[in-house]
Design an enzyme around this catalytic site. Structure first.
Site, mmCIF file in Angstrom:
data_model
loop_
_atom_site.group_PDB
_atom_site.id
_atom_site.type_symbol
_atom_site.label_atom_id
_atom_site.label_comp_id
_atom_site.label_asym_id
_atom_site.label_seq_id
_atom_site.Cartn_x
_atom_site.Cartn_y
_atom_site.Cartn_z
ATOM 1 N N TYR A 51 5.166 19.559 0.285
ATOM 2 C CA TYR A 51 3.854 19.660 0.938
ATOM 3 C C TYR A 51 3.422 21.117 0.963
ATOM 4 O O TYR A 51 4.211 21.986 1.336
ATOM 5 C CB TYR A 51 3.946 19.158 2.383
ATOM 6 C CG TYR A 51 3.216 17.855 2.591
ATOM 7 C CD1 TYR A 51 1.890 17.731 2.193
ATOM 8 C CD2 TYR A 51 3.834 16.769 3.198
ATOM 9 C CE1 TYR A 51 1.210 16.536 2.371
ATOM 10 C CE2 TYR A 51 3.160 15.571 3.383
ATOM 11 C CZ TYR A 51 1.841 15.465 2.970
ATOM 12 O OH TYR A 51 1.172 14.298 3.146
ATOM 13 N N GLU A 53 -0.087 22.327 2.126
ATOM 14 C CA GLU A 53 -1.462 22.511 2.602
ATOM 15 C C GLU A 53 -1.789 23.986 2.744
ATOM 16 O O GLU A 53 -0.985 24.759 3.263
ATOM 17 C CB GLU A 53 -1.658 21.856 3.972
ATOM 18 C CG GLU A 53 -2.140 20.429 3.870
ATOM 19 C CD GLU A 53 -1.127 19.474 4.412
ATOM 20 O OE1 GLU A 53 0.074 19.760 4.217
ATOM 21 O OE2 GLU A 53 -1.531 18.484 5.018
ATOM 22 N N ASP A 198 -20.824 20.104 -14.905
ATOM 23 C CA ASP A 198 -19.654 19.221 -14.911
ATOM 24 C C ASP A 198 -19.215 19.118 -16.368
ATOM 25 O O ASP A 198 -19.822 18.397 -17.156
ATOM 26 C CB ASP A 198 -20.048 17.849 -14.348
ATOM 27 C CG ASP A 198 -18.896 16.855 -14.388
ATOM 28 O OD1 ASP A 198 -17.895 17.119 -15.100
ATOM 29 O OD2 ASP A 198 -18.993 15.815 -13.718
ATOM 30 N N LYS A 228 -8.843 15.288 -20.053
ATOM 31 C CA LYS A 228 -9.628 14.731 -21.167
ATOM 32 C C LYS A 228 -9.396 15.604 -22.397
ATOM 33 O O LYS A 228 -8.264 15.680 -22.878
ATOM 34 C CB LYS A 228 -11.102 14.638 -20.748
ATOM 35 C CG LYS A 228 -11.321 13.686 -19.558
ATOM 36 C CD LYS A 228 -12.776 13.459 -19.275
ATOM 37 C CE LYS A 228 -12.993 12.416 -18.214
ATOM 38 N NZ LYS A 228 -13.034 12.959 -16.848
ATOM 39 N N ARG A 234 -3.472 14.248 -15.239
ATOM 40 C CA ARG A 234 -4.646 13.768 -14.508
ATOM 41 C C ARG A 234 -4.898 14.711 -13.346
ATOM 42 O O ARG A 234 -3.983 15.077 -12.615
ATOM 43 C CB ARG A 234 -4.397 12.366 -13.944
ATOM 44 C CG ARG A 234 -4.017 11.352 -14.974
ATOM 45 C CD ARG A 234 -4.329 9.967 -14.509
ATOM 46 N NE ARG A 234 -5.752 9.726 -14.657
ATOM 47 C CZ ARG A 234 -6.335 9.460 -15.821
ATOM 48 N NH1 ARG A 234 -5.643 9.404 -16.936
ATOM 49 N NH2 ARG A 234 -7.633 9.251 -15.882
HETATM 50 N N1 DSN Z 1 -13.919 8.056 -15.959
HETATM 51 C C1 DSN Z 1 -14.339 9.193 -16.735
HETATM 52 C C2 DSN Z 1 -14.811 8.828 -18.083
HETATM 53 O O1 DSN Z 1 -14.251 7.924 -18.660
HETATM 54 O O2 DSN Z 1 -15.712 9.457 -18.600
HETATM 55 C C3 DSN Z 1 -15.341 10.023 -16.047
HETATM 56 O O3 DSN Z 1 -14.870 10.323 -14.806
#
Ligand code: DSN
Length: 416
Positions: A51, A53, A198, A228, A234
């Site tokens: 932990y 915080e 974003d 991504k 993640r």
């Molecule tokens: N869930 C994501 C996507 O597939 O684009 C966006 O947060």
């Protein structure tokens, strides 16, 4: 996973099944990727026990000698990657990163101008089904021309002058073109709004040097996920151009504002991923992601299929399956899944169908490029997709061919 196998066969078998699914099929969901073994080891490390915080040097629990080091390392690498002065690596996901920014920079009732969901925006850009839409006022801009993808910057400016947003949000989760960061910034300056991008989908393309960095145009804040095109664990992250008031407000909004203990194992894995993204190989990877997507788009273009915006300049393609193949998005997703190609049904601009069975599909190349596919393999995949979309009975036959291709390109575990 020898301990798991001995202790809990049930869980082991499920994970083993998923590993086989990932290995034998093609991952075409544009927001997914394969992480390195190093990222996976960090994710599965003892840091999951801790932990922490607070922030490095200012924690609410003892025993932070190593957690401070790992968080500081992740922050330093993130700043270097995106060329900015401050980074918060604690958001548990991209949604948390966006919500943290809203709470930091807005008061209840304040306005955010973001992209319409069916034109490529994201739920957390203020869709009415989200909890944040009950707190803040979201207004939307759209594309001017769905066939070219051109954003309606004149309309955007008019809405901004009328609605006086406190944040202008540039970014998307289903838009296959680049945004004009300068135009967003100019409009935001005219109305005195913060500029937030974003970049969850294109973070890897930005740090790989193949897409422009909104900070080069003076954006205040970037939000992103790390899993991504960036190819990490993640998680989420917020990058702030300058040290100062905005950075302080964002740190406070994330903790203690609305998150508790940060997930230190994920932060360690983020640090590993940032280390990988800082290597020259990552630039080559990012460039190949785009080449591969464009190779697929060429095949669909030759077929006369309708892609939203006519093609792609990034890692993803949006295909109108109703117009092109007389299949709904859900039907197309199911047929392609049966053929061993995982992608997702997706709404297309001003879709008249429901999000559960929309008019199109979204797919992309980050994961297959990690798998070392080049243009030739991607063209082949696009041809197989078309074969199945024209005749769903072909799914089984194509699945066998995909299995063979996947055997030749096992997903790699070691990148650097
Ligand atoms: N869930 C994501 C996507 O597939 O684009 C966006 O947060």
């Amino acid at each position: 996973m020898e301990y798991l196998q001995k202790q809990d066969k049930e869980v082991f078998k499920i994970i083993e099944g998923e590993e086989k699914r990932q290995d034998e099929g093609l991952e075409l969901i544009p927001s997914e990727n394969y992480v390195s073994a190093a990222v996976m080891e960090a994710t599965a490390s003892v840091l999951t026990n801790k932990y922490s915080e607070g922030y490095p040097g200012k924690r609410y629990y003892g025993g932070q000698e190593f957690t401070d080091k790992i968080e500081l390392l992740a922050i330093e690498r993130a700043k270097e990657l995106f060329n900015c002065e401050h980074a918060n690596v604690q958001p548990l996901g991209g949604a948390n990163a966006n919500i943290g920014v809203y709470f930091a920079l807005l008061e209840p009732g304040d306005t955010v101008l973001g992209m319409d969901l069916s034109h490529g925006g994201h739920l957390t850009h203020g869709h009415p089904v989200t909890a944040i839409s009950k707190i803040f006022n979201f207004v939307r801009y759209k594309m001017k021309n769905v066939e070219t993808g051109e954003i309606d910057y004149e309309e955007l400016r008019e809405i901004a002058l009328k609605e006086k947003p406190k944040i202008i949000l540039a970014g998307f989760s289903a838009y296959p073109r680049e945004l004009d960061w300068k135009k967003f910034k100019d409009i935001a300056d005219e109305v005195g709004a913060y500029t937030v991008a974003d970049v969850a989908h294109i973070a890897g393309l930005i740090v790989g040097g193949v897409h422009e960095n909104p900070f080069d145009y003076g954006f205040d804040v970037l939000t992103t996920t790390t899993h991504k095109t960036l190819r990490g664990p993640r998680g989420g992250m917020i990058l702030i151009r300058e040290k100062g008031e905005i950075a302080k407000k964002i740190d406070k909004a994330i903790f203690p504002g609305f998150q508790g203990g940060p997930h230190m194992h994920q932060i360690a894995a983020k640090a590993v991923c940032f280390g990988e993204a800082l290597t020259p190989q990552f630039g080559k990877y990012s460039a190949q992601v785009i080449k591969n997507a464009q190779a697929m788009a060429e095949v669909f273009e030759k077929e006369g299929a309708r892609m939203i915006t006519g093609g792609t300049s990034n890692h993803l393609i949006l295909l109108d399956t109703v117009t092109s193949f007389n299949l709904t998005g859900a039907e197309a997703e199911k047929a392609l899944d049966e053929a061993g190609m995982t992608l997702n049904k997706n709404v297309i601009a001003d879709d008249v169908r429901s999000p559960l069975d929309p008019s199109g599909i979204r797919f992309g190349t980050p994961a297959v490029t990690t798998r070392k596919f080049k243009e030739e393999e991607c063209r082949q995949v696009a041809e197989w997709m078309i074969e199945v979309l024209k005749d769903v009975q072909k799914a089984g036959e194509v699945r066998e061919k995909i299995k063979d291709l996947c055997e030749k390109f096992p997903f790699p575990h070691i990148f650097v």
